[in-house]
Scaffold this motif. Structure first.
Motif, PDB file in Angstrom:
ATOM      1  N   UNK A   9       0.830  -1.204   0.000  1.00  0.00           N
ATOM      2  CA  UNK A   9       0.000   0.000   0.000  1.00  0.00           C
ATOM      3  C   UNK A   9       0.864   1.253   0.000  1.00  0.00           C
ATOM      4  N   UNK A  10       2.048   1.151   0.598  1.00  0.00           N
ATOM      5  CA  UNK A  10       2.998   2.264   0.644  1.00  0.00           C
ATOM      6  C   UNK A  10       4.360   1.727   0.255  1.00  0.00           C
ATOM      7  N   UNK A  37      -1.842   2.967  -4.390  1.00  0.00           N
ATOM      8  CA  UNK A  37      -0.601   2.860  -3.624  1.00  0.00           C
ATOM      9  C   UNK A  37      -0.018   4.259  -3.438  1.00  0.00           C
ATOM     10  N   UNK A  38       0.658   4.475  -2.325  1.00  0.00           N
ATOM     11  CA  UNK A  38       1.417   5.702  -2.092  1.00  0.00           C
ATOM     12  C   UNK A  38       2.886   5.377  -2.315  1.00  0.00           C
ATOM     13  N   UNK A  39       3.532   6.150  -3.164  1.00  0.00           N
ATOM     14  CA  UNK A  39       4.922   5.932  -3.557  1.00  0.00           C
ATOM     15  C   UNK A  39       5.735   7.119  -3.037  1.00  0.00           C
ATOM     16  N   UNK A  40       6.696   6.856  -2.153  1.00  0.00           N
ATOM     17  CA  UNK A  40       7.486   7.916  -1.537  1.00  0.00           C
ATOM     18  C   UNK A  40       8.937   7.779  -1.984  1.00  0.00           C
ATOM     19  N   UNK A  41       9.428   8.773  -2.689  1.00  0.00           N
ATOM     20  CA  UNK A  41      10.812   8.778  -3.182  1.00  0.00           C
ATOM     21  C   UNK A  41      11.616   9.763  -2.344  1.00  0.00           C
ATOM     22  N   UNK A  42      12.528   9.210  -1.514  1.00  0.00           N
ATOM     23  CA  UNK A  42      13.264  10.047  -0.567  1.00  0.00           C
ATOM     24  C   UNK A  42      14.778   9.915  -0.637  1.00  0.00           C
ATOM     25  N   UNK A  62      -2.299   6.410  -8.514  1.00  0.00           N
ATOM     26  CA  UNK A  62      -1.243   6.231  -7.525  1.00  0.00           C
ATOM     27  C   UNK A  62      -0.837   7.614  -7.041  1.00  0.00           C
ATOM     28  N   UNK A  63      -0.595   7.728  -5.743  1.00  0.00           N
ATOM     29  CA  UNK A  63      -0.172   8.991  -5.163  1.00  0.00           C
ATOM     30  C   UNK A  63       1.345   8.952  -4.960  1.00  0.00           C
ATOM     31  N   UNK A  64       2.036  10.051  -5.261  1.00  0.00           N
ATOM     32  CA  UNK A  64       3.488  10.094  -5.082  1.00  0.00           C
ATOM     33  C   UNK A  64       3.903  11.299  -4.254  1.00  0.00           C
ATOM     34  N   UNK A  65       4.845  11.069  -3.365  1.00  0.00           N
ATOM     35  CA  UNK A  65       5.507  12.128  -2.611  1.00  0.00           C
ATOM     36  C   UNK A  65       6.966  12.081  -3.031  1.00  0.00           C
ATOM     37  N   UNK A  66       7.455  13.175  -3.604  1.00  0.00           N
ATOM     38  CA  UNK A  66       8.800  13.189  -4.171  1.00  0.00           C
ATOM     39  C   UNK A  66       9.658  14.211  -3.435  1.00  0.00           C
ATOM     40  N   UNK A  67      10.785  13.742  -2.929  1.00  0.00           N
ATOM     41  CA  UNK A  67      11.700  14.586  -2.168  1.00  0.00           C
ATOM     42  C   UNK A  67      13.011  14.837  -2.919  1.00  0.00           C
TER      43      UNK A  67
END
Length: 142
Positions: A9-10, A37-42, A62-67
């Motif tokens: 899911x994440x 799905x939540x996709x976090x690029x850190x 799909x939700x993305x958080x990009x750092x």
């Protein structure tokens, strides 16, 4: 990896860049990620093929958080900024004075252990046989 991605899911991407994982997350890998799905690029942007990532995010739920980004600062007119399922972070946490102080404390703590003949707890030894694989650039300006 396919089974893990299709059931997650994440998904957090936290990795250093080596010569063997450049753009390892591409169209083929992204196809395994399920909707919602939540996709976090850190970590490092070079681990993902951003062209494939854009197409994926544009077409999928799909939700993305990009750092981290291929070029920083990330251009204000970049096509990623037009996507409604993406949020951005400025990738500055590691440059905060408090973060530098904490990193220094970690190193000093491990140096004290080493000085007592004990192994370090948090710092990792650079291994001659693998260090040449690292691709991350050094920080030139804080």
């Amino acid at each position: 990896m396919k089974e893990v991605l299709s059931s997650s899911d994440i998904i957090y991407i936290l990795a250093t860049i080596t010569s063997s994982n450049l753009k390892i997350i591409n169209e083929k890998v992204l196809a395994n990620i399920k909707d919602e799905t939540t996709f976090v690029l850190m970590s490092r942007a070079a681990i993902i093929n951003f062209d494939d990532f854009y197409k994926f995010l544009k077409q999928r739920n799909v939700f993305a958080a990009i750092d981290v980004f291929p070029s920083e600062p990330f251009p204000k007119n970049h096509k990623f900024r037009k996507l409604n399922n993406v949020i951005f972070s400025p990738h500055r946490a590691g440059a905060l004075n408090s973060a530098f102080s904490e990193m220094g404390d970690l190193v000093i703590g491990d140096l004290k252990l080493i000085n007592k003949g004990l192994p370090p707890r948090l710092c990792k030894k650079a291994i001659k046989e693998t260090v040449h694989y690292l691709q991350s650039k050094q920080v030139l300006i804080n």
